[in-house]
Write a protein that holds these residues in place. Sequence first.
Motif, mmCIF file in Angstrom:
data_model
loop_
_atom_site.group_PDB
_atom_site.id
_atom_site.type_symbol
_atom_site.label_atom_id
_atom_site.label_comp_id
_atom_site.label_asym_id
_atom_site.label_seq_id
_atom_site.Cartn_x
_atom_site.Cartn_y
_atom_site.Cartn_z
ATOM 1 N N LEU A 1 0.866 -1.166 0.000
ATOM 2 C CA LEU A 1 0.000 0.000 0.000
ATOM 3 C C LEU A 1 0.909 1.223 0.000
ATOM 4 N N ASN A 2 0.716 2.089 -0.968
ATOM 5 C CA ASN A 2 1.548 3.271 -1.084
ATOM 6 C C ASN A 2 0.695 4.487 -0.744
ATOM 7 N N ILE A 3 0.996 5.128 0.362
ATOM 8 C CA ILE A 3 0.246 6.305 0.796
ATOM 9 C C ILE A 3 0.930 7.543 0.246
ATOM 10 N N ARG A 4 0.222 8.251 -0.599
ATOM 11 C CA ARG A 4 0.799 9.444 -1.225
ATOM 12 C C ARG A 4 0.266 10.740 -0.637
ATOM 13 N N SER A 5 -0.682 10.630 0.248
ATOM 14 C CA SER A 5 -1.259 11.812 0.866
ATOM 15 C C SER A 5 -0.438 12.181 2.098
ATOM 16 N N GLU A 6 0.039 13.417 2.142
ATOM 17 C CA GLU A 6 0.804 13.880 3.297
ATOM 18 C C GLU A 6 -0.047 13.868 4.560
ATOM 19 N N GLU A 7 -1.328 14.229 4.426
ATOM 20 C CA GLU A 7 -2.211 14.245 5.594
ATOM 21 C C GLU A 7 -2.392 12.831 6.149
ATOM 22 N N VAL A 8 -2.631 11.860 5.268
ATOM 23 C CA VAL A 8 -2.816 10.472 5.714
ATOM 24 C C VAL A 8 -1.521 9.957 6.330
ATOM 25 N N ASN A 9 -0.417 10.295 5.721
ATOM 26 C CA ASN A 9 0.883 9.891 6.255
ATOM 27 C C ASN A 9 1.100 10.481 7.646
ATOM 28 N N ARG A 10 0.763 11.750 7.812
ATOM 29 C CA ARG A 10 0.910 12.413 9.106
ATOM 30 C C ARG A 10 0.004 11.763 10.160
ATOM 31 N N LEU A 11 -1.239 11.454 9.770
ATOM 32 C CA LEU A 11 -2.159 10.799 10.704
ATOM 33 C C LEU A 11 -1.653 9.411 11.093
ATOM 34 N N ALA A 12 -1.117 8.689 10.132
ATOM 35 C CA ALA A 12 -0.577 7.352 10.413
ATOM 36 C C ALA A 12 0.616 7.462 11.359
ATOM 37 N N LYS B 1 1.122 9.857 13.536
ATOM 38 C CA LYS B 1 0.616 10.275 14.847
ATOM 39 C C LYS B 1 0.035 9.074 15.600
ATOM 40 N N LEU B 2 -0.781 8.270 14.914
ATOM 41 C CA LEU B 2 -1.353 7.091 15.558
ATOM 42 C C LEU B 2 -0.259 6.097 15.935
ATOM 43 N N ALA B 3 0.706 5.910 15.064
ATOM 44 C CA ALA B 3 1.812 4.991 15.345
ATOM 45 C C ALA B 3 2.575 5.445 16.582
ATOM 46 N N SER B 4 2.806 6.735 16.679
ATOM 47 C CA SER B 4 3.534 7.273 17.828
ATOM 48 C C SER B 4 2.741 7.089 19.120
ATOM 49 N N GLN B 5 1.451 7.402 19.075
ATOM 50 C CA GLN B 5 0.615 7.288 20.276
ATOM 51 C C GLN B 5 0.440 5.833 20.708
ATOM 52 N N ALA B 6 0.311 4.930 19.731
ATOM 53 C CA ALA B 6 0.097 3.520 20.047
ATOM 54 C C ALA B 6 1.418 2.767 20.217
ATOM 55 N N ARG B 7 2.518 3.458 19.929
ATOM 56 C CA ARG B 7 3.861 2.860 19.999
ATOM 57 C C ARG B 7 3.969 1.601 19.137
ATOM 58 N N VAL B 8 3.516 1.777 17.874
ATOM 59 C CA VAL B 8 3.597 0.699 16.891
ATOM 60 C C VAL B 8 4.149 1.277 15.593
ATOM 61 N N THR C 1 2.723 0.828 9.645
ATOM 62 C CA THR C 1 1.934 -0.238 9.026
ATOM 63 C C THR C 1 0.904 -0.772 10.015
ATOM 64 N N GLU C 2 1.341 -1.019 11.240
ATOM 65 C CA GLU C 2 0.421 -1.523 12.260
ATOM 66 C C GLU C 2 -0.625 -0.471 12.601
ATOM 67 N N ALA C 3 -0.249 0.784 12.610
ATOM 68 C CA ALA C 3 -1.205 1.856 12.889
ATOM 69 C C ALA C 3 -2.293 1.893 11.820
ATOM 70 N N VAL C 4 -1.906 1.742 10.571
ATOM 71 C CA VAL C 4 -2.883 1.722 9.470
ATOM 72 C C VAL C 4 -3.784 0.500 9.621
ATOM 73 N N ARG C 5 -3.212 -0.665 9.961
ATOM 74 C CA ARG C 5 -4.001 -1.880 10.145
ATOM 75 C C ARG C 5 -5.020 -1.676 11.269
ATOM 76 N N ILE C 6 -4.580 -1.115 12.382
ATOM 77 C CA ILE C 6 -5.462 -0.856 13.522
ATOM 78 C C ILE C 6 -6.605 0.071 13.099
#
Length: 79
Positions: free
Chosen positions: A3-14, A16-23, A26-31
């Motif tokens: 999966l190739n994410i080309r949106s800067e906003e989606v990348n930033r959200l991913a 942020k979630l990865a950082s908060q969930a400490r994952v 890829t795992e943040a997107v799956r969650i």
Amino acid sequence: MPLNIRSEEVNRLAEKLASQARVSKTEAVRIALVNELERQERHIPLEERLRPLLDRLDAVPDTGLPADKAFFDELNGEP
């Protein structure tokens, strides 16, 4: 399949979630995807969610036997 994410906003959200969930991202997107799918499935009417089960039950032939107390006692080996 990647999966190739080309949106800067989606990348930033991913990120942020990865950082908060400490994952990982890829795992943040799956969650996020699992959570969204579960959220949407809760909005499907119960009858529609149960339809596959009800169809399976309807496919079982009727034996004509009464399912009364004596029937269940016999199943449990009780007199």
